[in-house]
Design an enzyme around this catalytic site. Sequence first.
Site, PDB file in Angstrom:
ATOM      1  N   ASP A 174       0.856  -1.184   0.000  1.00 44.98           N
ATOM      2  CA  ASP A 174       0.000   0.000   0.000  1.00 44.98           C
ATOM      3  C   ASP A 174       0.894   1.237   0.000  1.00 44.98           C
ATOM      4  O   ASP A 174       2.109   1.134   0.174  1.00 44.98           O
ATOM      5  CB  ASP A 174      -1.001  -0.009   1.158  1.00 44.98           C
ATOM      6  CG  ASP A 174      -0.355  -0.033   2.537  1.00 44.98           C
ATOM      7  OD1 ASP A 174       0.873  -0.272   2.626  1.00 44.98           O
ATOM      8  OD2 ASP A 174      -1.064   0.181   3.533  1.00 44.98           O
TER       9      ASP A 174
ATOM     10  N   TYR B  47       2.957   4.778   0.747  1.00 43.49           N
ATOM     11  CA  TYR B  47       3.644   5.336   1.907  1.00 43.49           C
ATOM     12  C   TYR B  47       2.635   6.107   2.746  1.00 43.49           C
ATOM     13  O   TYR B  47       1.748   6.775   2.220  1.00 43.49           O
ATOM     14  CB  TYR B  47       4.751   6.292   1.464  1.00 43.49           C
ATOM     15  CG  TYR B  47       5.886   5.639   0.706  1.00 43.49           C
ATOM     16  CD1 TYR B  47       6.588   4.568   1.241  1.00 43.49           C
ATOM     17  CD2 TYR B  47       6.281   6.124  -0.544  1.00 43.49           C
ATOM     18  CE1 TYR B  47       7.646   3.982   0.559  1.00 43.49           C
ATOM     19  CE2 TYR B  47       7.343   5.551  -1.236  1.00 43.49           C
ATOM     20  CZ  TYR B  47       8.019   4.477  -0.681  1.00 43.49           C
ATOM     21  OH  TYR B  47       9.055   3.908  -1.363  1.00 43.49           O
TER      22      TYR B  47
ATOM     23  N   PHE C 111       6.272   2.827  -4.467  1.00 44.47           N
ATOM     24  CA  PHE C 111       7.682   2.953  -4.078  1.00 44.47           C
ATOM     25  C   PHE C 111       8.318   4.287  -4.448  1.00 44.47           C
ATOM     26  O   PHE C 111       9.398   4.614  -3.956  1.00 44.47           O
ATOM     27  CB  PHE C 111       8.535   1.801  -4.632  1.00 44.47           C
ATOM     28  CG  PHE C 111       8.076   0.453  -4.174  1.00 44.47           C
ATOM     29  CD1 PHE C 111       8.286   0.047  -2.867  1.00 44.47           C
ATOM     30  CD2 PHE C 111       7.396  -0.401  -5.030  1.00 44.47           C
ATOM     31  CE1 PHE C 111       7.849  -1.195  -2.417  1.00 44.47           C
ATOM     32  CE2 PHE C 111       6.953  -1.638  -4.599  1.00 44.47           C
ATOM     33  CZ  PHE C 111       7.177  -2.034  -3.291  1.00 44.47           C
TER      34      PHE C 111
ATOM     35  N   HIS D   4       8.699  -8.223   1.144  1.00 47.30           N
ATOM     36  CA  HIS D   4       8.678  -6.791   0.850  1.00 47.30           C
ATOM     37  C   HIS D   4      10.050  -6.173   1.132  1.00 47.30           C
ATOM     38  O   HIS D   4      10.760  -6.623   2.039  1.00 47.30           O
ATOM     39  CB  HIS D   4       7.614  -6.121   1.726  1.00 47.30           C
ATOM     40  CG  HIS D   4       7.238  -4.749   1.303  1.00 47.30           C
ATOM     41  ND1 HIS D   4       7.931  -3.622   1.717  1.00 47.30           N
ATOM     42  CD2 HIS D   4       6.243  -4.296   0.500  1.00 47.30           C
ATOM     43  CE1 HIS D   4       7.367  -2.559   1.194  1.00 47.30           C
ATOM     44  NE2 HIS D   4       6.348  -2.937   0.442  1.00 47.30           N
TER      45      HIS D   4
END
Length: 236
Positions: A64, A66, A77, A185
């Site tokens: 999801d 930031y 990202f 992740h």
Amino acid sequence: MHQIGNHWDEILEKEFTAPYYAALTEKVEEEYRKYTVFPPHDLIFRALRMVDYDDVKVVILGQDPYHGDGQANGIAFAVNEGIPLPPSLVNIYKEIENDIGVKMPRVGTLLGWEEQGVLLLNATLTVRKATPQSHSSLGWQQFTDAVTRAVSARTKPAVFILWGAGAGAKKSLIADRHLVLTSPHPSPLSASRGFFGCKHFSQANEFLQQNGMTPIDWGNVEGGLASYYGGTIRRV
């Protein structure tokens, strides 16, 4: 809560008119009214605006957005110019350097990747401030499942890079003709459990070349052909 402005509108038309999407829209709009939610509302679908359906060569799926002030911009990202690189992106850059030996810049826009056909999409497209995974149960997963299926349905092969459990759950949606790469992740909480050393970037390029496509220049994160203005690419 749509109108992407390219071929994705046609590809995802059934989703935009489905009952679950109406319920999702209502929940998301209520969240934006009551709380601070990221990314800015007009950038929710920015990833799909930036890489049209037919142009996708690589899909990188995260979890999801930031959840800190000024970070999320609708691209998984990525952060806008001038924003310090978040830890997850720092780890991505470290893996690229270790994998293919390219020294990465201290810029996190990732526009150069998008120009080359890298779709940077989160499994959940919105998040409440300072509350990671807060929107993971609103219905976004069904929508991003549809995006995943749509790319998988093409005859043209693509690379799917799935980082984290939320992204990895989509592996079963992807046809065998595509390359699927999974790992934990890249966040500091999990990167050392298998993200570092995954070599996804070199594997992606090898697959693209084997299928007659130009490999991704992973070191080109800023881009040279386009700038982002209000949800569209403007050639400069």
